[in-house]
Every structure is written in C-alpha cells, then in structure tokens.
Design a protein around this motif. Structure first.
Motif, short mmCIF file in Angstrom:
data_model
loop_
_atom_site.label_atom_id
_atom_site.label_comp_id
_atom_site.label_asym_id
_atom_site.label_seq_id
_atom_site.Cartn_x
_atom_site.Cartn_y
_atom_site.Cartn_z
N MET A 1 -21.16 -39.50 97.75
CA MET A 1 -21.20 -40.90 97.38
C MET A 1 -19.78 -41.36 97.07
SD MET A 1 -23.56 -42.51 94.40
CE MET A 1 -24.39 -43.98 94.84
N ASP A 2 -19.40 -42.55 97.53
CA ASP A 2 -18.06 -43.07 97.35
C ASP A 2 -17.88 -43.92 96.12
OD1 ASP A 2 -17.11 -41.80 99.57
OD2 ASP A 2 -17.41 -43.51 100.90
N ILE A 3 -18.96 -44.20 95.40
CA ILE A 3 -18.85 -45.06 94.21
C ILE A 3 -19.24 -44.25 92.98
CG2 ILE A 3 -19.77 -47.08 93.02
CD1 ILE A 3 -20.17 -48.39 95.69
N GLU A 4 -18.38 -44.32 91.98
CA GLU A 4 -18.68 -43.70 90.68
C GLU A 4 -19.08 -44.81 89.72
OE1 GLU A 4 -15.64 -41.24 89.08
OE2 GLU A 4 -15.23 -40.30 91.01
N ILE A 5 -20.04 -44.52 88.87
CA ILE A 5 -20.46 -45.47 87.85
C ILE A 5 -20.20 -44.85 86.49
CG2 ILE A 5 -22.40 -46.73 86.85
CD1 ILE A 5 -23.68 -46.76 89.60
N TRP A 6 -19.55 -45.60 85.64
CA TRP A 6 -19.37 -45.16 84.26
C TRP A 6 -19.58 -46.36 83.36
CZ3 TRP A 6 -15.15 -46.08 87.38
CH2 TRP A 6 -14.22 -46.99 86.93
N GLU A 7 -19.84 -46.06 82.14
CA GLU A 7 -20.08 -47.11 81.16
C GLU A 7 -18.92 -47.16 80.17
OE1 GLU A 7 -23.86 -46.83 79.23
OE2 GLU A 7 -24.84 -46.21 81.08
N THR A 8 -18.43 -48.34 79.91
CA THR A 8 -17.46 -48.53 78.84
C THR A 8 -18.26 -48.66 77.56
OG1 THR A 8 -15.92 -49.65 80.31
CG2 THR A 8 -15.59 -49.99 77.95
N GLU A 9 -18.22 -47.62 76.77
CA GLU A 9 -19.03 -47.56 75.55
C GLU A 9 -18.47 -48.44 74.45
OE1 GLU A 9 -22.20 -46.13 73.17
OE2 GLU A 9 -21.87 -45.81 75.30
N ALA A 10 -17.14 -48.40 74.26
CA ALA A 10 -16.53 -49.12 73.14
C ALA A 10 -15.03 -49.22 73.35
CB ALA A 10 -16.83 -48.40 71.83
N GLU A 11 -14.41 -50.10 72.59
CA GLU A 11 -12.95 -50.24 72.55
C GLU A 11 -12.52 -49.96 71.12
OE1 GLU A 11 -9.17 -51.64 74.26
OE2 GLU A 11 -11.09 -51.66 75.28
N LEU A 12 -11.66 -48.97 70.93
CA LEU A 12 -11.21 -48.61 69.59
C LEU A 12 -10.32 -49.70 69.01
CD1 LEU A 12 -10.34 -44.87 70.26
CD2 LEU A 12 -12.49 -45.83 69.39
N PHE A 13 -10.09 -49.64 67.72
CA PHE A 13 -9.23 -50.61 67.06
C PHE A 13 -7.79 -50.47 67.52
CE2 PHE A 13 -12.67 -49.93 63.89
CZ PHE A 13 -13.20 -51.21 63.94
N SER A 14 -7.37 -49.26 67.81
CA SER A 14 -6.02 -48.97 68.31
C SER A 14 -6.07 -47.63 69.04
CB SER A 14 -5.01 -48.93 67.17
OG SER A 14 -5.35 -47.91 66.25
N GLY A 15 -5.01 -47.32 69.76
CA GLY A 15 -4.96 -46.06 70.49
C GLY A 15 -4.82 -44.86 69.57
N LEU A 16 -5.33 -43.73 70.04
CA LEU A 16 -5.22 -42.47 69.31
C LEU A 16 -4.63 -41.43 70.25
CD1 LEU A 16 -8.77 -42.46 67.66
CD2 LEU A 16 -6.61 -43.06 66.57
N GLU A 17 -3.73 -40.57 69.71
CA GLU A 17 -3.09 -39.54 70.54
C GLU A 17 -4.03 -38.38 70.84
OE1 GLU A 17 1.06 -38.32 69.86
OE2 GLU A 17 0.95 -39.70 68.16
N ARG A 18 -4.48 -37.71 69.80
CA ARG A 18 -5.35 -36.55 69.94
C ARG A 18 -6.16 -36.39 68.66
NH1 ARG A 18 -5.54 -32.07 68.16
NH2 ARG A 18 -6.24 -30.13 68.98
N PRO A 19 -7.20 -37.20 68.50
CA PRO A 19 -7.96 -37.16 67.25
C PRO A 19 -8.81 -35.89 67.12
CG PRO A 19 -9.03 -38.60 68.82
CD PRO A 19 -7.73 -38.19 69.44
N ALA A 20 -9.07 -35.51 65.90
CA ALA A 20 -10.03 -34.44 65.61
C ALA A 20 -11.42 -35.09 65.73
CB ALA A 20 -9.81 -33.91 64.20
N ILE A 21 -12.34 -34.42 66.42
CA ILE A 21 -13.65 -35.02 66.71
C ILE A 21 -14.77 -34.03 66.43
CG2 ILE A 21 -15.10 -36.07 68.49
CD1 ILE A 21 -12.54 -36.73 70.02
N THR A 22 -15.86 -34.55 65.85
CA THR A 22 -17.09 -33.78 65.70
C THR A 22 -18.24 -34.78 65.66
OG1 THR A 22 -18.12 -31.95 64.50
CG2 THR A 22 -17.16 -33.71 63.15
N TYR A 23 -19.46 -34.27 65.63
CA TYR A 23 -20.62 -35.16 65.57
C TYR A 23 -21.74 -34.51 64.77
CZ TYR A 23 -23.02 -32.22 68.92
OH TYR A 23 -23.63 -31.16 69.51
N HIS A 24 -22.65 -35.35 64.32
CA HIS A 24 -23.88 -34.91 63.68
C HIS A 24 -24.92 -35.99 63.93
CE1 HIS A 24 -26.74 -33.16 60.96
NE2 HIS A 24 -26.77 -34.25 60.24
N GLU A 25 -26.07 -35.56 64.44
CA GLU A 25 -27.16 -36.46 64.81
C GLU A 25 -26.62 -37.55 65.72
OE1 GLU A 25 -29.11 -37.46 61.12
OE2 GLU A 25 -30.06 -35.48 61.02
#
Length: 116
Positions: A1-25
């Motif tokens: 397939m020649d078309i990729e679909i992605w969703e723009t989930e959100a726009e952050l308040f400002s750019g981040l270099e390499r944030p520490a990330i985790t999740y719960h629920e």
C-alpha cells in the motif's frame, strides 16, 4: 500500500528533547527538566506541572502508585553532571496539585503518501 495513515494525537505545549516516559492505566506520564506532564488517553487531556527537579535524559518507571525517576544529568552553564539519585513521586500528589497548563484535544487523521 502506498498510503500511510497516522493520527495526530496531540500537540505538546513546547518541544522536548528526550523526556522520561512511563504509563499506568490510561495515563502517560512524561518528565523533562522541571516539568512533569500527564496525558489522559481517554479524556484526550494534557496537563503540565512544575516540579523541582532539574534533570534531563533521565528514566522513569511506574510501580505501586508511584513514579520513580532514575539518573539523568544536571545541566548548568558550566557543566553537565550525571545524577546518581532516584526520586519517587506518589500519584496522589497529582490530585492535590493544580496544573500550570491544561489542553483538551480532538481526534484528527492525517494522510500522507509514502514511497513515491
């Protein structure tokens, strides 16, 4: 397939270099240089909190209702010093702390052609 679909989930308040990330629920937590963010996947809500930790390039993990921030480095005008500390933040603190900024997002789909 020649078309990729992605969703723009959100726009952050400002750019981040390499944030520490985790999740719960349904919440993603991310941290970088005195700023802690929460992103609620169900509500599509981003919140920013100020935190008194001047760390970059750290790691973060969730366990037993706490966030654990490991290592990273402390940057000053004259040096970059690796941190040997481990910090923990109880998630209950988020219930009692007013965010600095908050955003709510709508769902958006972006189409782009690939492999032209």
């Amino acid at each position: 397939m020649d078309i990729e679909i992605w969703e723009t989930e959100a726009e952050l308040f400002s750019g981040l270099e390499r944030p520490a990330i985790t999740y719960h629920e349904n919440i993603i937590y991310f941290f970088e240089d005195r700023k802690m963010f929460t992103y609620d996947l169900k509500a599509k809500q981003l919140k920013e909190y100020e935190i008194d930790l001047s760390l970059k390039y750290s790691s973060m993990y969730y366990y037993d209702n706490k966030l654990y921030i490991f290592g990273g480095r402390v940057e000053t005008a004259y040096s970059n010093i690796a941190s040997s500390k481990v910090y923990n933040i109880d998630l209950e603190n988020f219930k009692n702390t007013e965010p600095v900024r908050t955003k709510i997002f709508k769902k958006e789909i972006t189409l782009a052609k690939a492999n032209e």
